[in-house]
Enzyme design. Structure first.
Site, PDB file in Angstrom:
ATOM      1  N   GLY A  69       1.402  -1.314  -0.008  1.00 24.13           N
ATOM      2  CA  GLY A  69      -0.114   0.336   0.233  1.00 24.13           C
ATOM      3  C   GLY A  69       0.465   1.863  -0.049  1.00 24.13           C
ATOM      4  CD  GLN A 178      -6.905  -0.712   7.575  1.00 22.41           C
ATOM      5  OE1 GLN A 178      -8.131  -0.587   8.172  1.00 22.41           O
ATOM      6  NE2 GLN A 178      -5.759  -0.368   7.522  1.00 22.41           N
ATOM      7  CG  HIS A 200      -0.499  -6.560   5.222  1.00 21.63           C
ATOM      8  ND1 HIS A 200      -0.433  -5.941   6.275  1.00 21.63           N
ATOM      9  CD2 HIS A 200       0.149  -5.501   4.207  1.00 21.63           C
ATOM     10  CE1 HIS A 200       0.336  -4.594   6.524  1.00 21.63           C
ATOM     11  NE2 HIS A 200       0.770  -4.388   5.229  1.00 21.63           N
ATOM     12  CB  CYS A 323       4.747   5.384  22.829  1.00 20.50           C
ATOM     13  SG  CYS A 323       4.239   6.629  23.801  1.00 20.50           S
TER      14      CYS A 323
HETATM   15  C1  LIG Z   1      -1.736  -0.371   6.344  1.00 20.95           C
HETATM   16  C2  LIG Z   1      -2.455   0.676   5.310  1.00 20.95           C
HETATM   17  C3  LIG Z   1      -1.023   1.306   4.121  1.00 20.95           C
HETATM   18  C4  LIG Z   1       0.151   0.519   3.985  1.00 20.95           C
HETATM   19  O1  LIG Z   1      -0.180  -0.441   3.909  1.00 20.95           O
HETATM   20  P1  LIG Z   1       1.252  -0.791   2.915  1.00 20.95           P
HETATM   21  O2  LIG Z   1       1.226  -2.459   2.636  1.00 20.95           O
HETATM   22  O3  LIG Z   1       1.601  -2.252   4.831  1.00 20.95           O
HETATM   23  O4  LIG Z   1       2.467  -0.457   3.136  1.00 20.95           O
HETATM   24  C5  LIG Z   1      -1.357   2.130   3.417  1.00 20.95           C
HETATM   25  N1  LIG Z   1      -2.691   3.240   4.072  1.00 20.95           N
HETATM   26  C6  LIG Z   1      -3.242   2.304   5.604  1.00 20.95           C
HETATM   27  C7  LIG Z   1      -5.067   3.403   5.613  1.00 20.95           C
HETATM   28  C8  LIG Z   1      -3.263   0.955   5.156  1.00 20.95           C
HETATM   29  O5  LIG Z   1      -4.179   0.909   7.165  1.00 20.95           O
END
Ligand SMILES: *Cc1c(COP(=O)(O)O)cnc(C)c1O
Length: 395
Positions: A69, A178, A200, A323
């Site tokens: 993402g 998401q 993932h 944190c």
């Molecule tokens: C998890 C997430 C990402 C990042 O995706 P990755 O595959 O972990 O790089 C980007 N935007 C949102 C809203 C996410 O929840």
């Protein structure tokens, strides 16, 4: 263990694991190779692209596989910025509560001379199409607004924002990491020009994602090298990952209504129970929220301590305060919806999936009030609140 941190990452589905194994074993070829083993990998790549396109209402030629993402967000925003620069348009609109993959890219672009307007997301974490319309200027090139927020779960009016962007001839990108495979998405009907997703977050593997980029819109490569992904993303394709992402996406999309109904019911049970805790507040929109997202602030406690105690009780959750990522600042998302620092520090996110059960929700509902009470009883801040020395913020 009860896993309630599905917004951070999900467990891979059996379907996704089974789909990838042949491409780690006998069909391990490089899709650019002309021999049979390479061509089998290439066929799998083609099929995966078709699957992902179908799940989004896109054409296969509009899907580009990435490392996740974050990369898809970076590539979408950088590409639009480059298009804008060539046309003398250097204004970008986004929101204050985007993922850091978006916000940090925008920060870099500001340093490179772009101007960024971050829209206010209001107390429920919602942007309106009217706000977007009002912010668009002559020199606006891009609107990038997330489909649903990863911390507080609020789902944005994406179709309406898409319509505004189309009417005003501005590129519209959405970080749908998401939302993909969790909510119904149709990039054409919703006028989405670019969309990011990640494997993932829907029971696929880590390290693989995709960017949808509407045909006719120029995409620029972030990584130079070979001619993979139509010259837009160099590097030998992660075939096992791509195949598993497509399998997970297909599986989740086929069961989407069933999953939404089941997970929303678990979410609502959890929200109803946790709302009973005094001096607490639900973060995010009460109804326009991701099926699996529950996020509360509890006054007088620290999110981190809550997480550790819940972990001791066998519950994996997350806190908005950062944190864990080495910073003492509370979550930028909770600050963006107007939570004061001391409240934002006491946040808890529980994110469910279709594999969670009612029994697990009940176990969480037993554990969280105990942990909150325990921490409040030893907190000097809580003593000051209950003695009336400092006023409560949350009623
Ligand atoms: C998890 C997430 C990402 C990042 O995706 P990755 O595959 O972990 O790089 C980007 N935007 C949102 C809203 C996410 O929840």
């Amino acid at each position: 263990m009860i896993y309630a941190d599905n917004a951070a990452t999900t467990k891979m589905s059996r379907t996704a694991i089974d789909a990838m194994i042949p491409y780690l074993e006998e069909d391990f070829g490089n899709p650019s190779s002309l021999h049979t083993i390479g061509q089998r990998a290439n066929e799998a790549l083609t099929a995966a692209r078709e699957t992902v396109a179908q799940c989004l209402g896109a054409q296969p030629g509009e899907i580009y596989f990435t490392s996740g993402g974050s990369e898809a967000d970076n590539q979408a925003i950088r590409s639009a910025a480059r298009i804008g620069k060539a046309r003398g348009k250097t204004h970008i609109i986004s929101t204050a509560f985007e993922h850091h993959a978006v916000l940090h890219t925008l920060k870099q672009l500001e340093a490179e001379g772009f101007e960024v307007t971050l829209l206010d997301v209001g107390p429920q974490g919602m942007v309106t199409p009217e706000q977007v319309d009002a912010a668009i200027r002559e020199d606006t090139i891009l609107v990038t607004i997330m489909y649903a927020n990863n911390e507080i779960g609020s789902i944005q009016p994406i179709s309406e924002i898409g319509a505004v962007c189309k009417a005003r001839k501005v590129i519209f990108h959405t970080d749908a990491v998401q939302a993909a495979a969790h909510l119904h998405i149709d990039v054409k009907a919703q006028n989405i020009d670019m969309l990011s997703l990640s494997g993932h977050k829907f029971h696929g593997p880590k390290g693989v994602g995709a960017l949808y980029c509407r045909r006719g819109l120029q995409l620029y490569s972030l990584i130079e090298g070979g001619a993979q992904e139509k010259n837009k993303r160099a590097g030998t394709e992660n075939i096992p990952g791509i195949v598993a992402l497509a399998a997970a996406m297909e599986e989740a999309t086929a069961r989407i209504d069933e999953n939404i109904a089941k997970v929303s019911a678990l979410r609502d049970r959890l929200i109803a129970g946790l709302s009973q805790i005094p001096h607490s507040v639900l973060n995010g929109h009460p109804t326009e929220r991701l099926p699996g997202n529950v996020n509360f602030c509890f006054e007088g406690i620290e999110g981190e301590s809550m997480l550790l105690l819940l972990d001791d009780k066998g519950i994996c959750a997350s806190s908005g305060s950062a944190c864990t990522s080495g910073s003492l600042d509370p979550s930028h998302v909770l600050l963006a919806i107007g939570r004061p620092h001391e409240i934002a520090h006491g946040s808890l996110r529980l994110s469910l999936c279709e594999w969670n059960t009612e029994e697990e929700v009940d176990a969480i509902l037993e554990a969280v009030p105990q942990v909150v009470e325990y921490l409040r009883n030893m907190s000097p801040v809580w003593r000051d609140l209950t003695s009336g020395k400092t006023p409560f913020i949350l009623q």
